[in-house]
Design a protein around this motif. Sequence first.
Motif, PDB file in Angstrom:
ATOM      1  N   ALA A   3       0.762  -1.103  -0.169  1.00 55.23           N
ATOM      2  CA  ALA A   3      -0.042  -0.089  -0.133  1.00 55.23           C
ATOM      3  C   ALA A   3       0.839   1.270  -0.025  1.00 55.23           C
ATOM      4  O   ALA A   3       0.797   2.252  -0.779  1.00 55.23           O
ATOM      5  CB  ALA A   3      -0.737  -0.016   1.248  1.00 55.23           C
ATOM      6  N   ILE A  52      -4.345   0.280   6.128  1.00 58.93           N
ATOM      7  CA  ILE A  52      -4.058   0.374   4.714  1.00 58.93           C
ATOM      8  C   ILE A  52      -4.283   1.897   4.026  1.00 58.93           C
ATOM      9  O   ILE A  52      -3.484   2.328   3.308  1.00 58.93           O
ATOM     10  CB  ILE A  52      -5.249  -0.511   3.983  1.00 58.93           C
ATOM     11  CG1 ILE A  52      -5.125  -1.946   4.038  1.00 58.93           C
ATOM     12  CG2 ILE A  52      -5.326  -0.276   2.360  1.00 58.93           C
ATOM     13  CD1 ILE A  52      -3.829  -2.572   3.367  1.00 58.93           C
ATOM     14  N   THR A  76      -1.203   4.127   2.629  1.00 54.74           N
ATOM     15  CA  THR A  76      -1.527   4.638   1.222  1.00 54.74           C
ATOM     16  C   THR A  76      -1.138   6.162   1.119  1.00 54.74           C
ATOM     17  O   THR A  76      -0.419   6.686   0.177  1.00 54.74           O
ATOM     18  CB  THR A  76      -2.895   4.170   0.465  1.00 54.74           C
ATOM     19  OG1 THR A  76      -3.113   2.971   0.657  1.00 54.74           O
ATOM     20  CG2 THR A  76      -2.785   4.700  -1.177  1.00 54.74           C
TER      21      THR A  76
END
Length: 442
Positions: free
Chosen positions: A294, A345, A349
């Motif tokens: 990610a 996640i 990111t």
Amino acid sequence: MAQKEYDMQQSVGKVEEEILVVDSNNKKGCLGKFRARSASEWILLMGCCVCHGLMIGYTYGMGSLFLEIKDSFGASRAETAMVQSITIGLMCCGGLLSPLLVSIIGNGNTMLIGTTIACSAIIGGGLLVESISLLIIIVGAIGGLGLCNIFIGMFVSVGKIFKEDYRVALAALILSAGVGNFIFPYMNVLILEQYNWRGVFLINGGLLLHTIPLALFIRIILPKEKPDQTESKKCFSNSYFRSHVSLWKDRLHVTYFICLIIRSVPLALINYFMLDIAVYKNFDEIDGSLFLSAVGFGNMFGRVAVLISRNIINISPVIEYALHITFTGLTVFLLGLSNSYGLIIASCTIFGLGFGLLTSTVNIAVFAIAGEDRYPTALGITNTGVGIGFGIAGPIGGVIKDNVESYDHILFVFAAICTLSGIWLLVVAIFSIGKNKQKTAK
């Protein structure tokens, strides 16, 4: 008369051709310029992109092996992190030595030697080493020194061939690094399911051997230049030292260099310890590799965002870079606060996005600070700063975690330091730009 008319037509044709090349807003001109390039030049660019993606993927994907290596040798976190830390540190800091080697034996030969050394260290060290100390020396130090010659060689080759289109070629290299950073962490975990960490080193070393045909190809299309006596004298003239002295007297450059090291530490910490952070937050190694992927995905998106917004954003590159440092520091805060799978996640990111923004704007900021004449010197200093930051991050983070229970506290501290460094650089940049404008007005 006929001859004069013919000559005039030829001149007009040349002028029109130059206009097409210079006018970057004219799509036909750009396409015409690209089509004029030979197939060998495009093969060189594609080969450099592939090998650059493999090299960056290997170095950053090594974080997915952290727990396996740590448990295999019964080593501390600080010792285990030093393998990746020294690899990336020397890969960047070696930029001070590699250009000299290129000038002596040629670019292709330099890459060939670097690939041989790096792959021998990665494959041999991964298969035969039985202690963490030897792994640090062979895979980390020797492998890192080999990789630095590949790293510099690809940029030098692309720079020589794509002089007029260097920004486009550089963008392709930057994007290829983002792709490698995205793919390798999860790929390494899939390999770990069938083999142990030694098998991962073996396969990664085999993939990096693809640089050998690229180096041989570069030897053909970029033969070693004959030494120029006047140029060799210039290398030892005072201009090199004057540029160093003037850069270190520049308050903005000194502030930039310090902030460069500071912002590199949290970037490295998250890449090195992501699997350990995942276990701390009650997830497994596969989840940790997905978190790393990610980060790689966000990194790739950040690089693309910079390329798209390059002609839209109209602020000083140094101010833009300082804002990116501040943003990245805040994303580290977010990662420390996240505990659920979805939030981690998302925060990884977003952190990767900041990572990509920083990676893509650092060279632009360096050019804005140093100018054209001092840029090569400043770029070498920048690579050294990145190498120092990534080199010290592993031991520092490992020692702290071995003595502190919570990873969240570590993330919060380094997030605060990173954010404050960005604000510091922003204030100094605004002050310096204002001062330069006053001097220009006078």
